[in-house]
Scaffold this motif. Structure first.
Motif, mmCIF file in Angstrom:
data_model
loop_
_atom_site.group_PDB
_atom_site.id
_atom_site.type_symbol
_atom_site.label_atom_id
_atom_site.label_comp_id
_atom_site.label_asym_id
_atom_site.label_seq_id
_atom_site.Cartn_x
_atom_site.Cartn_y
_atom_site.Cartn_z
ATOM 1 N N THR A 155 0.851 -1.189 0.000
ATOM 2 C CA THR A 155 0.000 0.000 0.000
ATOM 3 C C THR A 155 0.889 1.242 0.000
ATOM 4 O O THR A 155 2.049 1.187 0.420
ATOM 5 N N ASN A 156 0.343 2.329 -0.475
ATOM 6 C CA ASN A 156 1.114 3.577 -0.471
ATOM 7 C C ASN A 156 0.190 4.774 -0.558
ATOM 8 O O ASN A 156 -1.013 4.629 -0.815
ATOM 9 N N MET A 197 6.705 7.289 -4.183
ATOM 10 C CA MET A 197 8.142 7.086 -3.928
ATOM 11 C C MET A 197 8.425 5.729 -3.296
ATOM 12 O O MET A 197 9.405 5.567 -2.570
ATOM 13 N N SER A 198 7.577 4.756 -3.553
ATOM 14 C CA SER A 198 7.796 3.439 -2.934
ATOM 15 C C SER A 198 7.293 2.353 -3.877
ATOM 16 O O SER A 198 7.136 2.584 -5.075
ATOM 17 N N THR A 199 7.084 1.166 -3.342
ATOM 18 C CA THR A 199 6.308 0.073 -3.947
ATOM 19 C C THR A 199 6.975 -0.665 -5.101
ATOM 20 O O THR A 199 6.948 -1.897 -5.139
ATOM 21 N N VAL A 200 7.553 0.054 -6.086
ATOM 22 C CA VAL A 200 7.974 -0.627 -7.312
ATOM 23 C C VAL A 200 9.084 -1.658 -7.057
ATOM 24 O O VAL A 200 9.035 -2.775 -7.602
ATOM 25 N N LEU A 201 10.061 -1.307 -6.227
ATOM 26 C CA LEU A 201 11.154 -2.268 -5.988
ATOM 27 C C LEU A 201 10.650 -3.470 -5.200
ATOM 28 O O LEU A 201 11.052 -4.623 -5.444
ATOM 29 N N GLU A 202 9.752 -3.215 -4.239
ATOM 30 C CA GLU A 202 9.199 -4.318 -3.444
ATOM 31 C C GLU A 202 8.398 -5.269 -4.342
ATOM 32 O O GLU A 202 8.488 -6.497 -4.200
ATOM 33 N N ALA A 203 7.619 -4.692 -5.250
ATOM 34 C CA ALA A 203 6.821 -5.543 -6.153
ATOM 35 C C ALA A 203 7.737 -6.461 -6.973
ATOM 36 O O ALA A 203 7.475 -7.664 -7.114
ATOM 37 N N ILE A 204 8.829 -5.903 -7.478
ATOM 38 C CA ILE A 204 9.765 -6.692 -8.296
ATOM 39 C C ILE A 204 10.373 -7.817 -7.453
ATOM 40 O O ILE A 204 10.464 -8.973 -7.883
ATOM 41 N N ALA A 205 10.780 -7.472 -6.223
ATOM 42 C CA ALA A 205 11.423 -8.476 -5.355
ATOM 43 C C ALA A 205 10.460 -9.606 -5.010
ATOM 44 O O ALA A 205 10.845 -10.778 -4.979
ATOM 45 N N VAL A 206 9.204 -9.258 -4.760
ATOM 46 C CA VAL A 206 8.211 -10.289 -4.399
ATOM 47 C C VAL A 206 7.955 -11.210 -5.589
ATOM 48 O O VAL A 206 7.917 -12.434 -5.455
#
Ligand code: HPA
Length: 269
Positions: free
Chosen positions: A112-113, A209-218
């Motif tokens: 969430t963001n 300013m968040s979310t995109v890197l976490e989505a890729i890692a998951v």
């Protein structure tokens, strides 16, 4: 220790300290902090910094607590206190929490963001499902040495990154939820109006300013990703002035609405 082993260690600590494995994780963004209580019964909680690799909070509105919450009979790891690139953390730190969550058993991670919005169809306080993202951070959590043995190779397929299955189920349960493309930038400054014009022309509806890197890692770990943005302001040049307090206030005001959407996401798992 490489970042993957560190996340495995943190995952084992989460299981031990919070009383068992998890079905799903929810990462709370700015203005989402109070959602944890409304979501379900909190069975256990620990301070984030008591787990390997987690940081104490540095941004107002990001409380650093990890909670085991029972939501519709699913064990959900609610993670408040995410870290951001703009704080100076490298990508591996930014995605440590979600990697630990997957190591603790989560087969779905809900990100969430708070986001600025350039799509006039969405007003402040509107929850919007992320359909896809544009990663403009110039970074990847998979940059660097190859993932260790036992992990997928680094060339991750990001087609259907944000689970269409979950999006369809949530939209069926609540058709008033929006759907859009999230542009993820490094920040921490807000964008210029010219940058917002560019992002809108690129096809983005939301900016943050968040979310995109976490989505890729998951996705790299093979777990399912869902994303929900709360529109906290019209993007630069499209409304008033921007400030961080306004982002937090909009989150407060939309509390019950976003809690309902998050529950719908979890019930769709
Ligand atoms: N831009 C970038 N990040 C944000 C915004 C914005 O307008 N609002 C909340 N997070």
């Amino acid at each position: 220790m490489n970042p993957f082993e560190r996340a495995e260690q943190a995952g084992a600590q989460l299981i031990e300290q919070l009383g068992g494995t998890f079905d799903a994780a929810v990462v709370l963004g700015s203005g989402w902090a109070e959602v944890a209580q409304g979501l379900g019964t909190v069975d256990a909680a620990v301070a984030a910094e008591s787990i390997t690799g987690f940081h104490p909070p540095s941004v107002p509105g990001h409380g650093g607590t990890l909670s085991a919450v029972n939501v519709a009979n699913r064990r959900v790891l609610v993670m408040a206190g995410r870290v951001h690139l703009y704080e100076g953390h490298p990508p591996a730190e930014v995605v440590h929490g979600v990697r630990a969550a997957v190591a603790a058993g989560c087969s779905t991670v809900v990100l969430t963001n708070a986001a600025g919005c350039m799509n006039p169809a969405f007003g402040v306080g509107q929850p919007v499902l992320i359909r896809d993202h544009i990663n403009l951070t110039g970074q990847s959590p998979l940059f660097g040495p190859a993932p260790p043995e036992g992990y997928a190779i680094r060339f991750t397929d990001l087609t259907d990154l944000y689970s269409s299955r979950i999006r369809e189920a949530v939209l069926e349960a609540d058709p008033s939820v929006g759907e859009g493309v999230y542009a993820g930038l490094m920040g921490p400054h807000f964008e210029t109006p010219a940058e917002i014009t560019m992002l809108a022309r690129m096809g983005a509806d939301l900016v943050g300013m968040s979310t995109v890197l976490e989505a890729i890692a998951v996705r790299h770990l093979g777990a399912e990703v869902a994303g929900v943005s709360l529109v906290t302001n019209a993007a630069a040049g499209m409304g008033g002035e921007l400030d961080h307090q306004e982002v937090l206030d909009a989150g407060q005001a939309a509390q019950s609405r976003v809690t309902a959407v998050l529950r719908a996401v979890i019930e769709a798992l």
